[in-house]
Design a protein around this motif. Structure first.
Motif, mmCIF file in Angstrom:
data_model
loop_
_atom_site.group_PDB
_atom_site.id
_atom_site.type_symbol
_atom_site.label_atom_id
_atom_site.label_comp_id
_atom_site.label_asym_id
_atom_site.label_seq_id
_atom_site.Cartn_x
_atom_site.Cartn_y
_atom_site.Cartn_z
ATOM 1 N N VAL A 193 4.878 16.015 0.881
ATOM 2 C CA VAL A 193 5.976 16.985 0.767
ATOM 3 C C VAL A 193 6.894 16.618 -0.401
ATOM 4 O O VAL A 193 7.296 17.484 -1.181
ATOM 5 N N ASP A 194 7.197 15.334 -0.548
ATOM 6 C CA ASP A 194 8.042 14.891 -1.665
ATOM 7 C C ASP A 194 7.378 15.188 -3.007
ATOM 8 O O ASP A 194 8.057 15.568 -3.972
ATOM 9 N N ILE A 195 6.055 14.998 -3.067
ATOM 10 C CA ILE A 195 5.333 15.278 -4.314
ATOM 11 C C ILE A 195 5.396 16.770 -4.633
ATOM 12 O O ILE A 195 5.613 17.166 -5.785
ATOM 13 N N ALA A 196 5.224 17.618 -3.611
ATOM 14 C CA ALA A 196 5.299 19.067 -3.822
ATOM 15 C C ALA A 196 6.693 19.479 -4.288
ATOM 16 O O ALA A 196 6.838 20.305 -5.201
ATOM 17 N N HIS A 197 7.719 18.909 -3.691
ATOM 18 C CA HIS A 197 9.094 19.212 -4.114
ATOM 19 C C HIS A 197 9.313 18.792 -5.561
ATOM 20 O O HIS A 197 9.980 19.491 -6.335
ATOM 21 N N ASN A 198 8.748 17.646 -5.929
ATOM 22 C CA ASN A 198 8.911 17.171 -7.298
ATOM 23 C C ASN A 198 8.254 18.122 -8.301
ATOM 24 O O ASN A 198 8.762 18.316 -9.411
ATOM 25 N N LEU A 199 7.127 18.727 -7.909
ATOM 26 C CA LEU A 199 6.436 19.642 -8.804
ATOM 27 C C LEU A 199 7.288 20.856 -9.156
ATOM 28 O O LEU A 199 7.215 21.375 -10.279
ATOM 29 N N VAL A 200 8.109 21.310 -8.208
ATOM 30 C CA VAL A 200 8.900 22.527 -8.458
ATOM 31 C C VAL A 200 10.328 22.233 -8.910
ATOM 32 O O VAL A 200 10.971 23.087 -9.513
ATOM 33 N N THR A 201 10.820 21.020 -8.627
ATOM 34 C CA THR A 201 12.197 20.695 -9.017
ATOM 35 C C THR A 201 12.268 19.746 -10.195
ATOM 36 O O THR A 201 13.262 19.719 -10.917
ATOM 37 N N PHE A 215 -3.782 13.213 -5.197
ATOM 38 C CA PHE A 215 -3.836 12.037 -6.063
ATOM 39 C C PHE A 215 -3.368 12.386 -7.474
ATOM 40 O O PHE A 215 -2.535 11.698 -8.056
ATOM 41 N N LYS A 216 -3.885 13.487 -8.031
ATOM 42 C CA LYS A 216 -3.515 13.874 -9.391
ATOM 43 C C LYS A 216 -2.035 14.242 -9.478
ATOM 44 O O LYS A 216 -1.357 13.925 -10.468
ATOM 45 N N SER A 217 -1.526 14.892 -8.448
ATOM 46 C CA SER A 217 -0.112 15.276 -8.454
ATOM 47 C C SER A 217 0.786 14.041 -8.468
ATOM 48 O O SER A 217 1.836 14.032 -9.122
ATOM 49 N N PHE A 218 0.377 12.981 -7.756
ATOM 50 C CA PHE A 218 1.162 11.750 -7.771
ATOM 51 C C PHE A 218 1.113 11.106 -9.151
ATOM 52 O O PHE A 218 2.139 10.651 -9.675
ATOM 53 N N VAL A 244 0.845 -1.189 0.000
ATOM 54 C CA VAL A 244 0.000 0.000 0.000
ATOM 55 C C VAL A 244 0.884 1.243 0.000
ATOM 56 O O VAL A 244 1.807 1.366 0.815
ATOM 57 N N VAL A 245 0.632 2.151 -0.916
ATOM 58 C CA VAL A 245 1.339 3.423 -0.989
ATOM 59 C C VAL A 245 0.424 4.497 -0.411
ATOM 60 O O VAL A 245 -0.634 4.782 -0.973
ATOM 61 N N GLU A 246 0.818 5.076 0.718
ATOM 62 C CA GLU A 246 0.046 6.140 1.369
ATOM 63 C C GLU A 246 0.556 7.490 0.865
ATOM 64 O O GLU A 246 1.662 7.915 1.193
ATOM 65 N N LEU A 247 -0.246 8.167 0.059
ATOM 66 C CA LEU A 247 0.207 9.425 -0.528
ATOM 67 C C LEU A 247 0.360 10.534 0.500
ATOM 68 O O LEU A 247 1.159 11.455 0.298
ATOM 69 N N ARG A 248 -0.394 10.481 1.601
ATOM 70 C CA ARG A 248 -0.272 11.524 2.628
ATOM 71 C C ARG A 248 1.148 11.564 3.191
ATOM 72 O O ARG A 248 1.623 12.631 3.591
ATOM 73 N N GLU A 249 1.827 10.427 3.203
ATOM 74 C CA GLU A 249 3.201 10.369 3.696
ATOM 75 C C GLU A 249 4.209 10.900 2.666
ATOM 76 O O GLU A 249 5.367 11.132 2.997
#
Length: 208
Positions: free
Chosen positions: A54-62, A97-100, A46-51
């Motif tokens: 922050v990594d997803i947000a960093h990926n969006l900008v970097t 979810f969409k960002s992931f 199981v992949v918990e996106l809430r965890e």
């Protein structure tokens, strides 16, 4: 004998989460169906996106995923079957979810068996599965199972998990995902007899 790899993605934000609960039940239903039809073991992750928010947000900008996010993406793209469950906000999937999904390369889910599910406060949000989630995975060329599972707040009442309405939908969806996984190369689905085309054509008689 390598195990089947089933990865459930949960975009629930709370802890505990009805979205995670639905993901777990769908994963368990898929596991049971696979075990009923194949001797291969089943590995569920199981992949918990809430965890990973922050990594997803960093990926969006970097443009570069961190180790934990990279591992989650690799798990999804390397899975034999994927279960994707999101809460519904404003008649669509969550931004997390969409960002992931945006982190995953557009070509990585082509032909991948996918089961979609969602949770919401009222059954009126259930159509989001068909007008939001299914088109999203269709765009990614994934192979989405026929049965999508929506769980409203009232679906979590007392009752036999196998006989209540939600339980029936979960079982059916798990069976459909297992069926697709077994049909993939490396699966162990029962061989179906192949009837030559000429023989099939001979069964049709054109009236004179």
């Amino acid at each position: 004998m390598d195990p089947f790899k089933i990865v459930a993605v949960s975009a629930g934000l709370s802890q505990p989460s009805s979205t995670r609960l639905l993901a777990d039940r769908l994963a368990e239903a898929t596991r049971h169906s696979l075990q009923d039809h194949s001797p291969r073991p089943v590995d569920v992750q199981v992949v918990e996106l809430r965890e990973l928010a922050v990594d997803i947000a960093h990926n969006l900008v970097t443009g570069f995923p961190g180790p934990a996010l990279r591992a989650a993406v690799d798990a999804v793209t390397g899975a034999d079957g994927v279960i994707a469950v999101t809460p519904i906000f404003s008649a669509s999937y969550s931004g997390l979810f969409k960002s992931f999904v945006d982190v995953i390369d557009n070509t990585e889910l082509i032909g991948k068996p996918v089961l979609i599910g969602a949770t919401g406060g009222t059954a009126r949000h259930s159509l989001a599965l068909e007008h939001a989630l299914r088109p999203l995975f269709a765009y990614l060329c994934a192979h989405v199972v026929r049965t999508a599972v929506f769980a409203a707040s009232e679906d979590w009442g007392a009752g036999d998990a196998q006989s209540d309405g939600l339980g029936v939908r979960i079982t059916r969806a798990g069976e459909e995902l297992a069926e697709l996984v077994l049909k993939e190369p490396g699966g162990t689905a029962r061989d179906e007899a192949v009837v030559p085309f000429a023989e099939q054509l001979a069964t049709y008689r054109i009236p004179r």
